[in-house]
Design an enzyme around this catalytic site. Sequence first.
Site, PDB file in Angstrom:
ATOM      1  N   LYS A 123       4.489 -14.131   5.201  1.00 27.92           N
ATOM      2  CA  LYS A 123       4.623 -15.081   3.391  1.00 27.92           C
ATOM      3  C   LYS A 123       6.058 -14.842   2.788  1.00 27.92           C
ATOM      4  O   LYS A 123       6.445 -14.917   1.835  1.00 27.92           O
ATOM      5  CB  LYS A 123       4.009 -14.690   2.261  1.00 27.92           C
ATOM      6  CG  LYS A 123       3.428 -15.662   1.142  1.00 27.92           C
ATOM      7  CD  LYS A 123       2.300 -16.700   1.624  1.00 27.92           C
ATOM      8  CE  LYS A 123       2.491 -17.673   0.657  1.00 27.92           C
ATOM      9  NZ  LYS A 123       2.319 -18.858   1.015  1.00 27.92           N
TER      10      LYS A 123
ATOM     11  N   ASP B 164     -10.241  -8.352   8.100  1.00 26.93           N
ATOM     12  CA  ASP B 164     -11.818  -8.171   7.951  1.00 26.93           C
ATOM     13  C   ASP B 164     -12.567  -9.785   7.426  1.00 26.93           C
ATOM     14  O   ASP B 164     -13.837 -10.433   7.784  1.00 26.93           O
ATOM     15  CB  ASP B 164     -12.025  -8.381   5.942  1.00 26.93           C
ATOM     16  CG  ASP B 164     -12.446  -6.362   5.721  1.00 26.93           C
ATOM     17  OD1 ASP B 164     -11.333  -5.864   6.999  1.00 26.93           O
ATOM     18  OD2 ASP B 164     -13.174  -5.969   5.340  1.00 26.93           O
TER      19      ASP B 164
ATOM     20  N   ASP C 182      -1.472 -17.805   4.073  1.00 28.35           N
ATOM     21  CA  ASP C 182      -2.183 -18.492   3.775  1.00 28.35           C
ATOM     22  C   ASP C 182      -2.704 -19.634   4.703  1.00 28.35           C
ATOM     23  O   ASP C 182      -4.107 -19.593   4.754  1.00 28.35           O
ATOM     24  CB  ASP C 182      -2.356 -19.040   2.210  1.00 28.35           C
ATOM     25  CG  ASP C 182      -0.877 -19.374   2.490  1.00 28.35           C
ATOM     26  OD1 ASP C 182      -0.211 -19.774   3.694  1.00 28.35           O
ATOM     27  OD2 ASP C 182      -0.516 -20.044   1.525  1.00 28.35           O
TER      28      ASP C 182
ATOM     29  N   ASP D  24      -4.656  -6.346   6.420  1.00 25.47           N
ATOM     30  CA  ASP D  24      -6.334  -5.362   5.953  1.00 25.47           C
ATOM     31  C   ASP D  24      -7.342  -6.591   5.099  1.00 25.47           C
ATOM     32  O   ASP D  24      -8.355  -7.330   5.808  1.00 25.47           O
ATOM     33  CB  ASP D  24      -6.125  -5.018   4.687  1.00 25.47           C
ATOM     34  CG  ASP D  24      -7.037  -4.262   4.762  1.00 25.47           C
ATOM     35  OD1 ASP D  24      -8.011  -3.523   5.071  1.00 25.47           O
ATOM     36  OD2 ASP D  24      -7.000  -3.756   3.164  1.00 25.47           O
TER      37      ASP D  24
ATOM     38  N   TYR E 223       0.656  -0.901   0.237  1.00 26.55           N
ATOM     39  CA  TYR E 223       0.165   0.455  -0.537  1.00 26.55           C
ATOM     40  C   TYR E 223       1.019   1.307   0.454  1.00 26.55           C
ATOM     41  O   TYR E 223       0.243   2.521   0.139  1.00 26.55           O
ATOM     42  CB  TYR E 223      -0.761   0.664   1.176  1.00 26.55           C
ATOM     43  CG  TYR E 223      -1.793  -0.953   1.042  1.00 26.55           C
ATOM     44  CD1 TYR E 223      -2.463  -1.510  -0.034  1.00 26.55           C
ATOM     45  CD2 TYR E 223      -3.323  -1.222   1.934  1.00 26.55           C
ATOM     46  CE1 TYR E 223      -3.237  -2.401  -0.020  1.00 26.55           C
ATOM     47  CE2 TYR E 223      -4.365  -1.647   2.471  1.00 26.55           C
ATOM     48  CZ  TYR E 223      -4.295  -2.930   0.925  1.00 26.55           C
ATOM     49  OH  TYR E 223      -4.997  -3.424   0.812  1.00 26.55           O
TER      50      TYR E 223
END
Length: 325
Positions: A166, A226, A198, A222, A120
Site C-alpha cells: 500500500k 485467510d 485492497d 495474514d 506486528y
Amino acid sequence: MAEQIAIVPGDGIGKEVVPAAREVLESVEPDFEFAEADAGDAVKEETGTALPEETRELAASADATLFGAAGETAADVILPLRRAVDSFANVRPVRAYPGTEALKPETDLVFVRENTEGVYAGHESEIAPGVTTLTRVVTEAASEEIARYGFEYAANRGESVTIAHKANVMRTTDGLFLETAESVGAEFDVPTDDALMDALAMHLVQRPEEYDVVICPNLAGDVLSDLAAGLVGGLGLLPSANVGDERALFEPVHGTAPDIAGEGVANPSAAMLSAAMLLEYLGYESEGERVRSAVKATLSSGPHTPDLGGEATTGDVTEAVLAEL
Ligand code: NAI
Ligand code: MG
C-alpha cells in the site's frame, strides 16, 4: 546424519492430526529421528507454563518441527516457537483440491508473508488515556530476505510474482518494501507485478487463477491468506510453513477445533500437507510430492471426514493415504 524432527501436537485435534502426519512421515522417510514435546493449554494447567523451556529448546535445535495447534494459549506458544526457529517467512499455499467444495476450484497460489516486522513488531502504546499508537517497522534487510525467498520460490516453479503493498499511502514503509522487492526481482527471470493490497483482495476473489506467488508485508499476508483460504473452503486442507535459514516449523492453518476434538473425526489433510512441506524443506522433494499426491488422491476418491461431507474417521483417512503411498 538422520534429521531430527520435533513433534509438538499441542491441544485438541492437534493430538489427532499430528500423529497421523507423523505416520505419513515415517512411511516415506524411515530414517528421521523423532522427538515429541508438549505445549498448550493442557501443559499450562499442569505446570503453569504453556511453552515449557524443553519444548522451545527442542524446536530451536531440531532440523524441523511439526506443530499441531494450541487453544487459548496459542499466542504464547506459536509466536515464541516461530522465533525459536528464526523464521522470516510464513509460507501458505492455498490450493483447491478435487473432491472438495471449493468456491473457486481454479485457486492455486501461495502467500509468502514477511513474518517478523510490520505492524506486528510489537511497538504499541497508550500515550494518553483514550489515545493509542502503533509504530510500523519495515527494514530493507527483512524486505530483501522475504522478497528473495519469494522470487526463488517462483523461479523454481516457473511461476509469477505479485508484490502486495500500500505504497501509495504508506509511502515510506511500504515504499521501501516495494522498492526493495522490485530490485530483488530484477535479478530473476520471473514475470512480476505489484498490486495495492485492497484492490488485490477483490481481484483474488474474482480471479484467483491469475496469481501464483504473492509476496506481502506481515499484516497484509495474514488477512489476504485467510481471505484466499475462504476460496478453497475448509480449514482442514490448509498447510503452512514458518521458514528460517537453519530450521523451520510446519503447522496446519487450523486451530484445536474444540467442537470436534476427541471424536476422532478431524481431517488430517492439512497436517499431512504440512508434513509434505517439511519434507521439501529438508530436501526430500520427491517424498514431499508423493505425500501431496497421496493426500490429493484420497481427497478426490474418499474416504472423507465429516467436514467434507463424509462419515470417515481420522484413522480411515490416514489408512487410505498410507495405502496410496
Ligand atoms: P479452528 O480452526 O480450531 O476451528 C474452526 C472450525 O473449523 C471448527 O468448526 C472446526 O471444527 C473446523 N476445523 C478446523 N480444523 C479442522 C479439521 N482439521 N478437520 C475438520 N474440521 C476442522 O478455529 P477456532 O474455532 O477459531 O479456534 C479454536 C481454538 O484454536 C482457539 O482456542 C484458538 O485460540 C486456537 N487456534 C490456534 C491456532 C494455532 O495454534 N496455530 C490457530 C487458530 C486457532
Ligand atoms: Mg491469521
